[in-house]
Design an enzyme around this catalytic site. Structure first.
Site, PDB file in Angstrom:
ATOM      1  N   GLU A 276      -7.748 -68.612 -39.914  1.00 48.47           N
ATOM      2  CA  GLU A 276      -6.805 -68.200 -40.951  1.00 48.47           C
ATOM      3  C   GLU A 276      -6.292 -69.413 -41.706  1.00 48.47           C
ATOM      4  OE1 GLU A 276      -4.839 -64.078 -39.709  1.00 48.47           O
ATOM      5  OE2 GLU A 276      -3.750 -65.795 -38.899  1.00 48.47           O
ATOM      6  N   CYS A 360       2.326 -59.103 -40.999  1.00 49.12           N
ATOM      7  CA  CYS A 360       3.127 -60.167 -41.601  1.00 49.12           C
ATOM      8  C   CYS A 360       3.162 -60.063 -43.123  1.00 49.12           C
ATOM      9  CB  CYS A 360       2.560 -61.529 -41.197  1.00 49.12           C
ATOM     10  SG  CYS A 360       0.779 -61.668 -41.409  1.00 49.12           S
TER      11      CYS A 360
END
Ligand SMILES: [Zn+2]
Length: 613
Positions: A276, A360
């Protein structure tokens, strides 16, 4: 709000803690943070609507009812959160329900990350409503953390930075130095893991959380993109309030590493899905671009702080790029579907979703959009900076004089911005109006992206209808004069359509061109182009015109041109090209009419059509 309270078990976990009946935690160990981020977004919305009512705009009765309902619901969540806090200040539904013996034993378990979001929510809700309950919960939590960790106490090198920037917010609200010192200490803890003999010394994990070397020695961007953005945001805050310039020097170098070699044209960062985050320089694949929405939100945070520390407009240029492109793309036009990753090309198999297991991004883009008002202006004792161009009313206190400012614009669709200043009495101050790099010939700071055509239309500024005298400093036109009621500044930015090329080092974009108008990056999507986006060529001589268009109910400026499109014969042995009308739309509006083919970077010639690297 329904996703947080009804459709997922996030609020229920807090209820379970308060019931003490030995129930099981549901979900993931960082889910508490989504509740806190949602509360933060609610707080900004309440404040915006409150401001709007004071300004006398909108349907205040309707808005008032809606606000009251939303605030009542937020208050009920806060009651549940407060009831789940332990007497010592600890608050974390995962460890409280799964076994408190494990708390504070694993730095990768986001306990402090959750705490950071609790603090941000507590501060925002207090600022918006004046209610202290959540802030007091956050203070008790912070004091609990402070009692365990710090100089002479236990070490803590968090696996996910966030608490640092939150503690600075708590310091600013409470004016208690201990929170600033704790943030400073947390930042300085990083980069010594190997020396201190921790067991979690795998090189990859350490780079992942920017823990290879101390922050002040960092020169390259590494690891998980969101962790990096939150950390540098916190470091910039500490640099500002603690006067520690070591962070700033390091961050300038790291920032250049991001924008010169590791940033997409959309302002998105973190090209690799495996971590990520960041991979190698110039590795910017389009279809496989990870570009997490949260990372673009983090770019907005960090670049605002860098601007605030240095006064340099180039940081707002990047902020604006990330905001209008990489971040805004994360939110559907209807506001209820989201992207986690934001690729720059799609063959049609990628789509928006209502929610994610790791959620998120939705709450992060929600809190950013709701807090946009914080990014428009900045001020010092004798100066006002106009950073973003957003229709708005505000009042800025300059010493003992209140200066009301009204901005009218439909930017980014037009480059015309009108600013009417209404000081209570005549007052001298320097007005710094950002002249975006894109309006001065720079597609991006550092030159990773460049305009294919060198000519740049000039911008103009007038004061009360006459050409304004200004100096150009740090990316701002500075007009230093006495201002009186009704003085009117007009800025006109050139909104011609630009063709952009990437540095030759970016393999994925070789032989390709992207379209930009103002701060917006454009893409072609199948929905406007007979279902196809991968067969369109963009020759150097192609001309486009801006056209008003509507996508769902969003009024946009689309770009229309006649371009060669490629068709493969039915036997697969030959291709032909034909001229067709092609529509390009703002990148952030794609994938709102179903999953579809899409490309930002268009091939110049048939030989440049290729599958992504
Ligand atoms: Zn995210």
């Amino acid at each position: 709000m329904d996703q947080t309270e009804i459709k997922t078990p996030r609020i229920r976990n807090f209820e379970k803690v308060a019931r003490h009946k030995g129930e099981q935690h549901e979900g993931i160990f960082y889910d508490d943070s989504d509740v806190f981020k949602a509360l933060e977004a609610i707080a900004y919305s309440l404040r915006n609507r409150g401001d709007a009512r004071e300004g006398g705009r909108g349907d205040s009765k309707q808005g008032g009812r809606w606000d009251a309902q939303m605030e009542a619901r937020a208050d009920s969540w806060i009651d549940k959160i407060a009831a789940a806090q332990l007497p010592d200040g600890y608050l974390n539904t995962y460890f409280t329900l799964r076994g408190l013996d494990k708390r504070w034993t694993d730095m990768s378990m986001h306990e402090d990350y959750n705490g950071g979001h609790l603090i941000e929510a507590g501060v925002a809700y207090y600022d918006a409503t004046g209610k202290r309950k959540l802030l007091d919960v956050a203070i008790r939590w912070a004091n609990h953390f402070d009692s365990l960790f710090g100089p002479g106490k236990r070490d803590w090198v968090t696996g996910h930075q966030e608490l640092e920037l939150a503690l600075v917010k708590l310091y600013r609200t409470t004016r208690q130095d201990k929170y600033l010192k704790l943030a400073h200490w947390l930042l300085d803890e990083r980069g010594h893991r190997l020396a201190k003999g921790y067991t979690w010394t795998d090189w990859k994990d350490t780079a992942y959380a920017q823990d290879l070397v101390p922050i002040k020695d960092q020169k390259r961007i590494t690891g998980h993109a969101v962790r990096a953005m939150y950390m540098y945001t916190g470091a910039a805050d500490v640099a500002k309030y603690a006067g520690d310039s070591g962070y700033l020097d390091a961050m300038k170098t790291v920032w250049s590493d991001v924008v010169d070699r590791n940033m997409y044209i959309t302002g998105g960062i973190g090209s690799s899905g495996s971590n990520e985050g960041f991979s190698t320089d110039y590795d910017l694949p389009n279809e496989q671009a990870y570009c997490e929405t949260c990372a673009s939100v983090g770019m907005v945070f960090w670049n605002q702080r860098m601007n605030s520390l240095t006064g340099e407009g180039q940081y707002i240029d990047v902020l604006e790029k990330s905001l209008y492109n990489g971040a805004l793309d994360g939110l559907s036009l209807t506001g209820d579907h989201f992207f986690y990753g934001n690729p720059l090309a799609s063959t049609g198999n990628y789509g928006r979703r209502e929610w994610f297991g790791t959620a998120c991004c939705p709450a992060n883009i929600a809190r950013l959009v709701a807090s946009l008002g914080n990014y428009i202006y900045a001020k010092s004792a004798s100066d006002i900076w106009v950073n973003l161009f957003v229709g708005s009313n505000t009042t800025i206190p300059m010493g003992s004089t209140d200066v009301a400012l009204q901005m009218k614009t439909d930017y980014p669709w037009s480059g015309r911005v009108t600013l009417v200043t209404q000081p209570e009495r005549k007052i001298r101050y320097a007005l710094h109006i950002r002249i975006p790099g894109w309006a001065r010939g720079f597609a991006s700071p550092g030159g990773l992206y460049q305009y294919a055509d060198a000519d740049v239309q000039p911008f103009t500024i007038t004061v009360n209808g006459r050409p304004a005298g200004y100096t150009l400093e740090k990316g701002y036109a500075v007009i230093d004069r006495s201002w009186k009621r009704g003085d009117r500044v007009e800025l006109n930015l050139p909104m011609d359509i630009k063709r952009v090329e990437a540095s030759a080092q970016v393999k994925a974009d070789r032989g390709r061109v992207a379209l930009q108008r103002g701060p917006l990056i454009y893409c072609v999507e199948g929905a406007d182009n007979s279902g196809q986006a991968w067969n369109i060529l963009l020759p150097d001589a192609a001309a486009f015109s801006p056209v008003r268009d509507t996508i769902l109910s969003e009024q946009v400026v689309a770009l229309k041109g006649t371009l060669p499109t490629v068709t493969v014969s039915s036997d697969g042995y030959s291709v032909r090209t034909e001229q067709r009308s092609v529509t390009a739309i703002p990148y952030y509006t794609w994938c709102n009419r179903g999953n579809d083919e899409m490309q930002v970077w268009l091939p110049r010639k048939i030989t440049d059509i290729k599958i992504d690297y």
